[in-house]
Design an enzyme around this catalytic site. Sequence first.
Site, PDB file in Angstrom:
ATOM      1  N   SER A 155      19.142 -38.783  57.905  1.00 15.48           N
ATOM      2  CA  SER A 155      18.958 -37.376  58.256  1.00 15.48           C
ATOM      3  C   SER A 155      19.561 -37.156  59.638  1.00 15.48           C
ATOM      4  CB  SER A 155      17.462 -37.051  58.256  1.00 15.48           C
ATOM      5  OG  SER A 155      17.249 -35.757  58.764  1.00 15.48           O
ATOM      6  N   ASP A 169       9.194 -29.151  51.046  1.00 12.62           N
ATOM      7  CA  ASP A 169       8.609 -30.160  51.941  1.00 12.62           C
ATOM      8  C   ASP A 169       7.369 -29.552  52.601  1.00 12.62           C
ATOM      9  OD1 ASP A 169       7.977 -31.874  54.051  1.00 12.62           O
ATOM     10  OD2 ASP A 169       9.885 -31.719  55.077  1.00 12.62           O
ATOM     11  N   LYS A 199       5.674 -36.689  51.590  1.00 12.74           N
ATOM     12  CA  LYS A 199       5.340 -37.379  52.848  1.00 12.74           C
ATOM     13  C   LYS A 199       3.847 -37.652  52.794  1.00 12.74           C
ATOM     14  CE  LYS A 199       8.760 -35.174  55.887  1.00 12.74           C
ATOM     15  NZ  LYS A 199       9.000 -33.944  56.672  1.00 12.74           N
ATOM     16  N   GLU A 233      16.744 -28.079  51.247  1.00  8.33           N
ATOM     17  CA  GLU A 233      15.348 -28.383  51.532  1.00  8.33           C
ATOM     18  C   GLU A 233      14.692 -27.278  52.360  1.00  8.33           C
ATOM     19  OE1 GLU A 233      14.889 -32.217  53.350  1.00  8.33           O
ATOM     20  OE2 GLU A 233      12.704 -32.099  53.337  1.00  8.33           O
ATOM     21  N   ASP A 290      18.813 -29.362  55.243  1.00  5.80           N
ATOM     22  CA  ASP A 290      17.379 -29.136  55.468  1.00  5.80           C
ATOM     23  C   ASP A 290      17.223 -28.045  56.516  1.00  5.80           C
ATOM     24  OD1 ASP A 290      14.660 -29.204  55.856  1.00  5.80           O
ATOM     25  OD2 ASP A 290      14.578 -31.278  56.575  1.00  5.80           O
ATOM     26  N   GLY A 321      10.706 -38.624  55.712  1.00  3.56           N
ATOM     27  CA  GLY A 321      10.444 -39.440  56.902  1.00  3.56           C
ATOM     28  C   GLY A 321      10.130 -38.538  58.072  1.00  3.56           C
ATOM     29  N   LYS A 345      21.992 -36.194  54.926  1.00  4.11           N
ATOM     30  CA  LYS A 345      21.289 -34.906  55.054  1.00  4.11           C
ATOM     31  C   LYS A 345      21.592 -34.362  56.437  1.00  4.11           C
ATOM     32  CE  LYS A 345      16.355 -33.908  55.960  1.00  4.11           C
ATOM     33  NZ  LYS A 345      14.989 -34.137  55.430  1.00  4.11           N
ATOM     34  N   LYS A 353      20.689 -31.181  59.225  1.00  2.00           N
ATOM     35  CA  LYS A 353      19.755 -30.117  59.579  1.00  2.00           C
ATOM     36  C   LYS A 353      20.554 -28.840  59.822  1.00  2.00           C
ATOM     37  CE  LYS A 353      15.896 -32.441  59.811  1.00  2.00           C
ATOM     38  NZ  LYS A 353      14.691 -32.048  59.084  1.00  2.00           N
TER      39      LYS A 353
END
Length: 369
Positions: free
Chosen positions: A135, A238, A262, A213, A188, A290, A161, A163
Site C-alpha cells: 500500500s 473497509d 481487519k 476501496e 483506496d 493492514g 495499492k 492512496k
Amino acid sequence: MNIEQIELRHIRISLVSPFETSFGVTTDRESIIARVIADGVTGWGECVADAAPGYSYETVTTAWHVLCDYLIPALLGAPLNHPRDTPARFGFVRGHNMAKATLEAALWDIAAQQAGQSLARYIGGVRERVPVGVSIGIQPSSDRLAEVVSQYRQAGYGRIKIKIKPGRDLADARAARRAVGDTPLMVDANSAYTLADAPLFQEMDELGLLMIEQPLGYDDIYQHHKLQRQLRTPICLDESIHSADDARFALEIGACRIINIKQGRVGGLTNAIAVHDLCRQAGAPVWCGGMLETGIGRALNVALASLPGFTLPGDLSASNRYYQRDLIDPPFALNPDSTLSVPDGPGLGVTVLQDRLDAVTLRRETFRR
Ligand code: NPG
C-alpha cells in the site's frame, strides 16, 4: 485459561518513510503492545488504534483507557474457557473494537501454543504462504508516485495499492497504471468522496482496477450501493464494516463486492473469522487489511489471511517496508511469488525482541489477578 498477568506498553516506532492518506500523514507509528500470561504461557497482542482519530474514533489514548479501566479488570476477574468467548466477556463495553481485539489476540496466541499448533493451523488456515501486496501513500507528485510504484514492483510486490484523495486521484491512478503495466492495481480513498463524485470513479473504470476501496463515508453502506450500481469496478468496503452483520447488509444490498477484513476494526479474531465465514458463504472474496502493524500484529494478520476465503492479496508487506528494526525475529520477508510465509511455530510463531521493544516503549503498566 487462568489469566495471571497483563502488561501494556505504549510504543512509538519510526516508519522507514512517511505514509500519507486522505486522513493525514504518519511518520511514527504509535500503538499499544499487550503481553498476557495465562496458565504460565505468554501471548502477545498489538492494538491497531492510531495516535490520532483519523481512520477511526479510537486512539492510543482511548484504547489505553478502555483497556485499563474496563477490559483488563473484566478479563482478570474470572477464568475464560476459550479466546472465542472474549467478545461476550467484553460485550458490556460498546464499540472500542480495537481495544478489545488487543487482548483477544494475545489469548489466541496462548491457546494455539497450548494446543502445540501455529495460530494459522489452530484457526483452520489452509495456506503456507499468503498472497500480499503493498500500500503506497500519496506522494509529492504523480511522477514521483510512478517511481515509487515501479520500485515496489521491482522489489517483487505483485499487487499495488495507491492512496487517493480529492485532487490527487485520476492523474495518480493513470500514472500508477502506466508504471505497473498489467500488474493488479487498486485505489483506496479512505472515505474522502461523496456520491457526487460518481463520474470520477466512472472514469477510473477505464483503468481496469482490481477494486476501489472505501470511496464514500466511513460510516456509510447505503450510498455505496448507489455508487456500485454505476461502476464496473468492484467496490471494497473497509471502514464501514465492523461486524458480520455489517458485511451481510453490505453484500445483500450490493454496496460492495469485496470486503477488507481487519481484525482490529471488527473487534478481534473471533469476529474476523465470522466475517470471513459469512463472506465465503456469500461467495464474496476477502483480503486482510493492514494498519502499519509491527511484526507482532502482522504475524496475527498473516495467520488470519491463511483462511481459505482470503483469495485476494492482503496489505501485508515485508517488515522492511515499514520498519528498519521490526520487533520480531525472524522478520517477515517477501517471497519471489509476492507472498509472505505463514510462521509454523507454536502460536504466532515469531519471537518478540525484548531489547527492541524496550527501546520503543514510552510507558508501561502491569496488572495482576
Ligand atoms: O500495509 O499495513 C499496511 C498499510 C495498509 O493502507 C494501509 N492501511 O487505510 O487501510 C488503511 C491504512 C491504514 C494505516 C489505516 C494505518 C489506519 C492506520
